[in-house]
Design an enzyme around this catalytic site. Sequence first.
Site, PDB file in Angstrom:
ATOM      1  N   HIS A  16       0.833  -1.204   0.000  1.00  0.00           N
ATOM      2  CA  HIS A  16       0.000   0.000   0.000  1.00  0.00           C
ATOM      3  C   HIS A  16       0.872   1.260   0.000  1.00  0.00           C
ATOM      4  O   HIS A  16       0.557   2.246  -0.660  1.00  0.00           O
ATOM      5  CB  HIS A  16      -0.922   0.009   1.225  1.00  0.00           C
ATOM      6  CG  HIS A  16      -1.966  -1.085   1.174  1.00  0.00           C
ATOM      7  ND1 HIS A  16      -3.300  -0.861   1.387  1.00  0.00           N
ATOM      8  CD2 HIS A  16      -1.864  -2.413   0.913  1.00  0.00           C
ATOM      9  CE1 HIS A  16      -3.978  -1.996   1.270  1.00  0.00           C
ATOM     10  NE2 HIS A  16      -3.112  -2.958   0.994  1.00  0.00           N
ATOM     11  N   ASP A 116      -6.416   5.049   2.964  1.00  0.00           N
ATOM     12  CA  ASP A 116      -6.506   3.629   2.664  1.00  0.00           C
ATOM     13  C   ASP A 116      -7.880   3.059   3.027  1.00  0.00           C
ATOM     14  O   ASP A 116      -8.513   3.483   4.001  1.00  0.00           O
ATOM     15  CB  ASP A 116      -5.442   2.901   3.479  1.00  0.00           C
ATOM     16  CG  ASP A 116      -5.007   1.626   2.837  1.00  0.00           C
ATOM     17  OD1 ASP A 116      -3.911   1.605   2.256  1.00  0.00           O
ATOM     18  OD2 ASP A 116      -5.772   0.632   2.895  1.00  0.00           O
TER      19      ASP A 116
END
Length: 476
Positions: A16, A116
């Site tokens: 990520h 996120d």
Amino acid sequence: MGQLHVFFFPMMAYGHMIPILDMAKLFASRGVKATIITTPANQPVFSKAVDKYTQLEIRLLEFPGVEVGLPESCQRHDQIPAADNGLLRFFKACAMLQPSLEDLLQELRPNCLVADMLFPWATNVAAKFDIPRLIFHGTSYLALCAVNSLRIHKPFNNVTSDLELFNIPNLPHELKLTKLQVSPFERGEVENPKLEFMRGLRESEETSYGAIFNSFYELEPDYAEHYKNVLGIRAWSVGPLSLYNRDLEDKAQRGKKSAIDENECLEWLDSKNPHSVVYMCFGSFANFAPSQLHEMAMGIEASGMDFVWVIRNKREEDNGSEKWMPKGFEERTKRKGLIIRGWAPQVLILDHEAAGAFVTHCGWNSILEAVCAGVPMVTWPLFAEQFVNEKLMTDILQTGIGVGSKEWKILDNDGVKKEAIAEAIKKVMISEESEEMRSRAKTMKDKAKKAIEEGGSSYLDFNSLLDELRAYRAKH
Ligand code: UDP
């Protein structure tokens, strides 16, 4: 009107942080001020880029891991202890970052928060400051469409065995999975706090301003449309993000410093013929049983191909001794193989003309990096949404062949035999199908490059996102 300012807050996991950093670089390169939010231990992932790009800055939030009973050293997803509900504790500690994030928003007043998907609470935080929250999933449109379908229709409940194939309903293609390849979260086989967390993720996706994707339209057009029109969520594709790393340093040092000198690695590849080397690497998280690593070694040797093999095993019982390694393997394959123990300069390797195939776990970043390099894949999904990503390469784009992994499993992945590994590798590298597969992969590589060039699909989508953020700011 002044400069736009965007906050980027990735989950603390390499899969990520790496694409979010690339995304922040993209925004910065187009005149937007980009602030990356992370925790102190993860600062090194970003510090080089922050030194290099003037529009990029980093802000740190103290991670309250110890307060929820995590070891002090645990600030990243791959460091979460498997025992004692480590994952839930980690997410709890993440949620405790909310007040410090709000303080930062109060201080810097950015115009948008890209956060996120694993931070569901970020949507409410953004709402408090009247700015859009864009959600970053870090995966494909296809995966999200498939998960949505599995959740609604639960087709795995209509099969008579765990290995019976079923179709994922209502998708643009006929894509088949078995029950064992569906995550326990989707199967509803996890206990309540985890289910609750999953529900929260879904709600925050539905209530966010929209989603920003590391993908490009030409790669999965049917699913980009399906996501927007059927799931009804606004979305922008700005990828493939790895293509924004143009120089050797940026390509070589993504995530962390490589365990091998980049030039040594490149020299080794230079000594090989075009498309003759198999690159085998399973991302930042996967964990194999020793018996599987043994089969892997035997399989790659049996394929007869030259290879680069990244061994990143953190098994405690193994203690770095590599007892699973077949006797004499390294000696026998000395000329044919390069073993990298630890972190590899993946994009540099895939981009080298010697790369002929990528044995991959189908993590979305790895897939995109192979697509950008025009390298066909041997697909070996393990967990998360990887079994669905695999379908994009094998069934839809037909630039990959599977090893036949059967079961969704985070720990101790095992069960793929050396014969299957060797066969899949040979099919991708030297069979009648290889040329066609390579040519399809090359076409997709060209489309990926075009997508981010001026006038390309991702370029235009990014422009429209910037216009929208400016308009939002003007109105509020
Ligand atoms: N990566 C790398 N070197 C390694 C292992 C991984 O540079 O030795 C990078 C890889 O290029 C990709 C990311 O780490 O950008 C892994 O993301 P992916 O989505 O493929 O898998 P995950 O680690 O999330 O399972």
